[in-house]
Design a protein around this motif. Structure first.
Motif, mmCIF file in Angstrom:
data_model
loop_
_atom_site.group_PDB
_atom_site.id
_atom_site.type_symbol
_atom_site.label_atom_id
_atom_site.label_comp_id
_atom_site.label_asym_id
_atom_site.label_seq_id
_atom_site.Cartn_x
_atom_site.Cartn_y
_atom_site.Cartn_z
ATOM 1 N N ASP A 152 -18.999 20.325 -2.529
ATOM 2 C CA ASP A 152 -20.010 19.394 -3.051
ATOM 3 C C ASP A 152 -20.451 18.407 -1.975
ATOM 4 O O ASP A 152 -21.639 18.063 -1.874
ATOM 5 C CB ASP A 152 -19.451 18.636 -4.258
ATOM 6 N N CYS A 153 -19.493 17.954 -1.171
ATOM 7 C CA CYS A 153 -19.846 17.019 -0.097
ATOM 8 C C CYS A 153 -20.770 17.674 0.917
ATOM 9 O O CYS A 153 -21.737 17.058 1.380
ATOM 10 C CB CYS A 153 -18.582 16.522 0.602
ATOM 11 N N ARG A 154 -20.489 18.951 1.254
ATOM 12 C CA ARG A 154 -21.334 19.648 2.210
ATOM 13 C C ARG A 154 -22.722 19.894 1.626
ATOM 14 O O ARG A 154 -23.733 19.759 2.311
ATOM 15 C CB ARG A 154 -20.677 20.968 2.604
ATOM 16 N N ARG A 155 -22.780 20.238 0.342
ATOM 17 C CA ARG A 155 -24.058 20.542 -0.295
ATOM 18 C C ARG A 155 -24.929 19.295 -0.422
ATOM 19 O O ARG A 155 -26.156 19.371 -0.326
ATOM 20 C CB ARG A 155 -23.795 21.150 -1.681
ATOM 21 N N MET A 156 -24.319 18.144 -0.651
ATOM 22 C CA MET A 156 -25.082 16.895 -0.848
ATOM 23 C C MET A 156 -24.870 15.930 0.315
ATOM 24 O O MET A 156 -24.932 14.709 0.132
ATOM 25 C CB MET A 156 -24.643 16.222 -2.149
ATOM 26 N N ALA A 157 -24.637 16.463 1.489
ATOM 27 C CA ALA A 157 -24.285 15.610 2.630
ATOM 28 C C ALA A 157 -25.324 14.526 2.878
ATOM 29 O O ALA A 157 -24.989 13.361 3.127
ATOM 30 C CB ALA A 157 -24.106 16.473 3.877
#
Length: 792
Positions: free
Chosen positions: A13-18
């Motif tokens: 999720d962090c990578r997707r919404m960085a």
């Protein structure tokens, strides 16, 4: 080490919404950076001040007088609560610095004949102490020495009691009494034109008829002493010796300015971060709410697999924690840089022996706790609302919003607006909560830019009023003692380049109105004076009444009097007359506590013929160097303040300190505005991707589809900026009324220049443009087929 499945999901999720999460972390990091930097600067200044005051035994009470024999010190020493007494001779003289055209003012302060001062001890930074029997040896203040590149061995000239002397510099020192050194007639430090010189009492006393006498005394008190009681007793003893009124440490000029600066730092250290953290909490609420709502089916599946509500809530809390962790890292870096830069800047104006910058662990802990609380308050409801759903209900998509006829349609605007504009207005009206939240965030960013620039505008306005409307002279001259006004004018008018001269008589006095009192300088000036105008509350020049007191609004408020009331005036020199005088007028003044009287009326009150101890001059600008050269040879002049030099030093201060802070604060506002707009755009794009893709399939061109998305950014910005400008003015008004900006020394008027409003608008406009460009690029990358295949 293998990560748990939910932890892997957090990383994904962090990578997707960085981009979104980083924007929020930047907003929060800016707030934490301001908090860390300003609080650390404040704590560094406070620690350095406390150590300096204690180590050098900075006085608790100060008193000036005309002349008292040395044996009076024994009576002062016996007062209850007094531990140490240091009598001194203090006087201001003009000094001639080699290579300097302008006149400088020096404050001569006596040192004991043997040893070091018992109170207000010096820190010797270079050289040595003056030796007994060497009257021409002096120690000079470090700021003055640095401004002229002077070191031990240098020489300078001074007119001491009418005689021209050559003084030899043997040392450079600092004093807790002159951390913030402001000379007579100055409102900000000017290290080139004002310095402090210390010399042995045996040399300074006889030169001013003070052999076996003193005109200044400082007291070190016991911790249990009652300061006000000691002041009252000191005034009682010194009254017969021309006492000018004792004052506590908090009212001493240098200590007051330093305390006031710390108060301003404290205000900004809590005010600005609160705005950033509030916006960050709002952004987290919107983003995490959107994430949780879009993962309803995943949550239901996880519950079916046995995960409990607490575990799922902790999973999303870790996502929030990742944002807070990045924000803390950015905040510590920014805080260390900002605090170090501010401490270096303060070290140039406030002279400490040592001013190290320390970012203390407790500040980081407090900031971290506040950030965690702000993040929790912003996200817990969004997480709890969805995580708490039963699995069967969570498997179903959220209920679609209820669509009603909008005001746009009711007003018939649909017939005149293009399709893109109609869609933008309908979306804003059908999701008012989200639109209003975005408007609030942008408004706060706009207000932040205005509030931080307000001090810059206010000081410039203050200077324009003080030196454009009120003080119109080119040079202010202070005489060593009161003289015949006519004789002084004749002498001053013969100085090179003098075109016009107006005398004044300044006298210290204590004004009483019931239980309230203030010690001020009452200024007597001719009724027809033109070089120093009296301004009413509308900043219009008004004639001086032939009788009565004219008080500034601040002084009148502190005494709780108005026009027509009577004030007891206790003159603190000469015959020490006491009279009840009517308040004739209340005027406007932004600097100091001013009290004026017509010159002849004041002289009658003093029981003396027309006298003057200073004058305002207009001078041919080309003749200023010759004027300064002549003043250096004139024994009766104690000090000279040039309007051009004074404005130059103030302008330099504004450019060096406030200019840098304006650039930094504008960058902060830009980050806040970008964080709000970028997240609002990304959320809108994610929620309306299917609609926008459908429009492309129906034949809408990319530019037309982008107009819908960018139109929402434009609408939010257009509504938020005017609201933010109004909010910024309200916040500036609150700051202007705070003790740090409204006190006895100066008052900052509520002035926000049009350029500041324009700067705030441009700042938000740049953030909107960058956010729009980012949305345009992301819109280009949308896979229309993939989006249309997604489930409603």
């Amino acid at each position: 080490m293998r990560l748990a499945p939910l932890d892997v999901k957090v990383l994904r999720d962090c990578r997707r919404m960085a981009g979104q999460l980083l924007a929020i972390a930047m907003v929060m990091g800016c707030g934490l950076g301001v908090f860390f930097g300003m609080r650390a600067t404040m704590e560094s200044l406070e620690a350095a001040r406390a150590q300096y005051y204690a180590r050098q035994r900075f006085a608790d009470v100060f008193a000036r007088l005309q002349r008292a024999p040395e044996h009076v010190a024994e009576r002062l020493q016996r007062l209850p609560g007094v531990e140490r007494v240091q009598t001194r001779v203090v006087t201001d003289v003009t000094i001639d610095v080699p290579g300097m055209t302008d006149v400088a003012t020096g404050r001569l302060v006596s040192l004991p004949d043997q040893g070091r001062p018992l109170v207000n001890d010096l820190v010797l930074r270079a050289g040595r102490w003056p030796e007994a029997g060497h009257g021409v040896e002096v120690v000079i203040s470090e700021a003055f020495a640095d401004a002229h590149g002077m070191r031990p061995g240098a020489e300078l000239g001074a007119i001491i009691n009418g005689n021209r002397e050559r003084l030899r510099v043997v040392g450079v020192a600092l004093s807790p009494e002159f951390i913030y050194a402001v000379g007579p007639g100055q409102i900000f430090p000017d290290d080139r034109r004002f310095g402090v010189l210390w010399m042995r009492r045996e040399a300074l006393g006889p030169a001013f008829d003070m052999e076996g006498a003193f005109n200044d005394v400082s007291f070190d008190l016991a911790r249990t002493a009652q300061v006000e009681e000691v002041i009252a007793r000191v005034d009682q003893i010194l009254a017969s010796y021309g006492g000018l009124g004792a004052m506590a440490r908090k009212d001493q000029q240098s200590a007051f300015f330093l305390a006031n600066e710390l108060e301003q730092l404290r205000t900004f250290a809590y005010f600005t971060p609160a705005l950033f953290l509030a916006v960050a909490a709002f952004l987290l609420n919107v983003v995490i709410g959107r994430v949780v709502a879009s993962q309803r089916e995943q949550i239901a599946a996880l519950k079916a697999l046995g995960y409990r509500d607490r575990e799922l809530a902790l999973h999303y809390a870790k996502l929030v924690g990742a944002v807070v962790a990045v924000a803390l890292f950015l905040g510590c870096l920014l805080g260390a840089w900002l605090g170090s830069s501010m401490t270096t800047m303060y070290a140039a104006y406030y002279r400490f022996p040592d001013l190290p910058f320390r970012l203390r662990l407790d500040s980081v802990i407090v900031g971290s706790a506040v950030a965690v609380v702000a993040a929790a308050l912003g996200t817990w409801r969004a997480i709890a609302r969805t995580v708490g759903l039963p699995p069967a209900e969570a498997m179903r998509p959220a209920a679609p919003p209820v669509y009603r006829v909008t005001w746009t349609e009711r007003l018939g605007l649909v017939r005149v607006l293009p399709p893109a504009a109609r869609m933008v207005l309908r979306e804003a009206e059908r999701r008012p909560g989200r639109a209003l939240a975005a408007v609030a965030g942008i408004a706060m960013a706009t207000a932040l830019a205005i509030t931080n620039a307000f001090t810059f505008d206010s000081i410039r306005y203050l200077l324009n009023v003080q030196f454009g409307l009120s003080q119109r002279d080119d040079v202010q001259v202070t005489l060593d003692q009161p003289r015949s006004a006519h004789g002084a004018l004749v002498e001053l008018q013969h100085l090179p380049g003098v075109q016009h001269a107006e005398p004044y008589r300044a006298v210290p006095a204590r004004l009483r109105a019931g239980p309230r009192s203030r010690t001020v300088s009452v200024m007597g000036r001719p009724a027809n004076a033109t070089l120093h105008a009296i301004l009413d509350e509308g900043l219009r020049a008004v004639p001086l009444p032939p009788a009565g007191l004219v008080l500034s609004g601040k002084l009148a408020a502190m005494l709780a009097v108005g026009a027509g009331d009577r004030v007891r005036v206790e003159i603190l020199e000469g015959h020490r007359a006491v009279r009840d005088v009517e308040v004739a007028m209340i005027t406007e003044s932004y600097v100091g506590l001013t009290a004026h009287m017509e010159h002849a009326a004041l002289c009658r009150l003093l029981r003396e013929t027309a006298s003057a101890n200073g004058a305002w001059l207009t001078v041919d600008e080309g003749a200023l160097p010759q004027l300064h050269a002549a003043v250096k040879q004139t024994p009766r002049i104690a000090g000279v303040v040039s309007r051009r030099n004074l404005l130059g030093s103030v302008t330099k201060l504004l450019d060096d300190s406030l200019g840098a802070w304006l650039a930094i604060s504008t960058s902060f506002a830009l980050v806040m505005a970008f964080g709000v707009l970028y997240n609002a755009t990304r959320i809108t794009l994610a929620e309306r991707a299917r609609e926008l893709a459908s429009l492309r399939v129906l034949g809408f061109r990319r530019r037309e589809v982008a107009a819908i998305l960018l139109g929402e950014i434009g609408l939010v910005t257009a509504v938020a900026v005017p609201l933010g400008m109004g909010l910024g003015r309200l916040m500036a008004a609150a700051l202007a009324a705070s003790p740090g900006f409204n006190n006895e020394q100066f008052r900052l008027p509520l002035v926000v220049a049009p350029a500041t409003y324009a700067l705030a608008g441009v700042t938000v406009g740049v953030a909107a443009a960058v956010s729009g460009w980012s949305a345009w690029r992301r819109l280009d990358r949308i896979d229309i087929v993939e989006v249309l295949k997604s489930r409603d």
